[in-house]
Design a protein around this motif. Structure first.
Motif, PDB file in Angstrom:
ATOM      1  N   LEU A  27       0.825  -1.209   0.000  1.00  0.00           N
ATOM      2  CA  LEU A  27       0.000   0.000   0.000  1.00  0.00           C
ATOM      3  C   LEU A  27       0.860   1.260   0.000  1.00  0.00           C
ATOM      4  N   ASP A  28       2.030   1.182  -0.616  1.00  0.00           N
ATOM      5  CA  ASP A  28       2.916   2.355  -0.649  1.00  0.00           C
ATOM      6  C   ASP A  28       2.239   3.568  -1.282  1.00  0.00           C
ATOM      7  N   TRP A  29       1.291   3.323  -2.155  1.00  0.00           N
ATOM      8  CA  TRP A  29       0.609   4.419  -2.851  1.00  0.00           C
ATOM      9  C   TRP A  29      -0.407   5.135  -1.957  1.00  0.00           C
ATOM     10  N   TYR A  30      -0.749   4.543  -0.829  1.00  0.00           N
ATOM     11  CA  TYR A  30      -1.752   5.150   0.064  1.00  0.00           C
ATOM     12  C   TYR A  30      -1.137   5.402   1.439  1.00  0.00           C
ATOM     13  N   PRO A  31      -0.676   6.619   1.695  1.00  0.00           N
ATOM     14  CA  PRO A  31       0.017   6.918   2.956  1.00  0.00           C
ATOM     15  C   PRO A  31      -0.934   6.967   4.156  1.00  0.00           C
ATOM     16  N   GLY A  32      -0.352   6.970   5.331  1.00  0.00           N
ATOM     17  CA  GLY A  32      -1.129   7.131   6.550  1.00  0.00           C
ATOM     18  C   GLY A  32      -1.002   5.959   7.509  1.00  0.00           C
ATOM     19  N   TRP A  33      -0.411   4.908   7.079  1.00  0.00           N
ATOM     20  CA  TRP A  33      -0.234   3.754   7.947  1.00  0.00           C
ATOM     21  C   TRP A  33       1.199   3.711   8.476  1.00  0.00           C
ATOM     22  N   GLU A  34       1.361   3.019   9.570  1.00  0.00           N
ATOM     23  CA  GLU A  34       2.678   2.885  10.200  1.00  0.00           C
ATOM     24  C   GLU A  34       3.495   1.787   9.514  1.00  0.00           C
ATOM     25  N   ARG A  35       2.860   0.620   9.310  1.00  0.00           N
ATOM     26  CA  ARG A  35       3.499  -0.486   8.596  1.00  0.00           C
ATOM     27  C   ARG A  35       2.434  -1.470   8.139  1.00  0.00           C
ATOM     28  N   ILE A  36       2.792  -2.250   7.125  1.00  0.00           N
ATOM     29  CA  ILE A  36       1.917  -3.289   6.586  1.00  0.00           C
ATOM     30  C   ILE A  36       2.589  -4.635   6.853  1.00  0.00           C
ATOM     31  N   GLU A  37       1.822  -5.556   7.394  1.00  0.00           N
ATOM     32  CA  GLU A  37       2.292  -6.913   7.629  1.00  0.00           C
ATOM     33  C   GLU A  37       1.531  -7.820   6.665  1.00  0.00           C
ATOM     34  N   VAL A  38       2.230  -8.608   5.868  1.00  0.00           N
ATOM     35  CA  VAL A  38       1.595  -9.516   4.926  1.00  0.00           C
ATOM     36  C   VAL A  38       1.631 -10.923   5.501  1.00  0.00           C
ATOM     37  N   ILE A  39       0.462 -11.550   5.566  1.00  0.00           N
ATOM     38  CA  ILE A  39       0.336 -12.900   6.105  1.00  0.00           C
ATOM     39  C   ILE A  39      -0.189 -13.796   4.993  1.00  0.00           C
ATOM     40  N   GLY A  40       0.637 -14.738   4.553  1.00  0.00           N
ATOM     41  CA  GLY A  40       0.249 -15.636   3.472  1.00  0.00           C
ATOM     42  C   GLY A  40       0.514 -15.004   2.117  1.00  0.00           C
TER      43      GLY A  40
END
Length: 139
Positions: A27-40
């Motif tokens: 989601l690099d194109w949509y700012p505002g989050w601290e981090r993204i964790e991908v599961i699976g």
């Protein structure tokens, strides 16, 4: 039930817009989050969005169809006053692929708020998302 149906013509190539969306874990194109964790990976994968001061938001990929440039996802537990959230996204080529018609739909059940308020809230979120998606695809 809230039903949001937003279409926007993006001044960006459909291939570039799809490239940003097809990688569901990014989601690099949509700012505002601290981090993204991908599961699976693939269908059934979860992107867990961590935002400051909030519980993580899990978005689960339900479908992905590169041929039609479409996907769908659910959010089992929303930080907003809605439940039973399900969304789908579809891109169409305009002007021989130089521009994109983005179609974002979602349904959700309002929880403790009037349906009209939930509708306005989700429409605002998607309008912002589409504007940021267009900006990222143009860069």
């Amino acid at each position: 039930m809230i039903k949001v149906n937003i279409e926007k013509e993006l001044d960006a190539p459909v291939s570039k817009v799809w490239e940003l969306l097809e990688n569901f874990g990014n989601l690099d194109w949509y700012p505002g989050w601290e981090r993204i964790e991908v599961i699976g990976s693939g269908i059934g994968m979860t992107r867990r969005i961590h935002m400051t001061g909030m519980d993580p938001i899990d978005e689960i990929l339900e479908t992905m169809d590169p041929a039609s440039r479409s996907f769908s996802y659910t959010i089992p537990k929303m930080p907003m006053p809605v439940s039973e959230y399900r969304a789908s996204v579809e891109l169409k080529s305009l002007d021989n692929g130089d521009r994109t018609l983005a179609h974002w739909r979602c349904e959700a059940k309002p929880e403790g708020i009037p349906e009209a308020d939930g509708q306005a809230m989700l429409e605002g979120i998607y309008a912002d998302m589409l504007a940021k998606l267009e900006a990222a695809a143009k860069s």
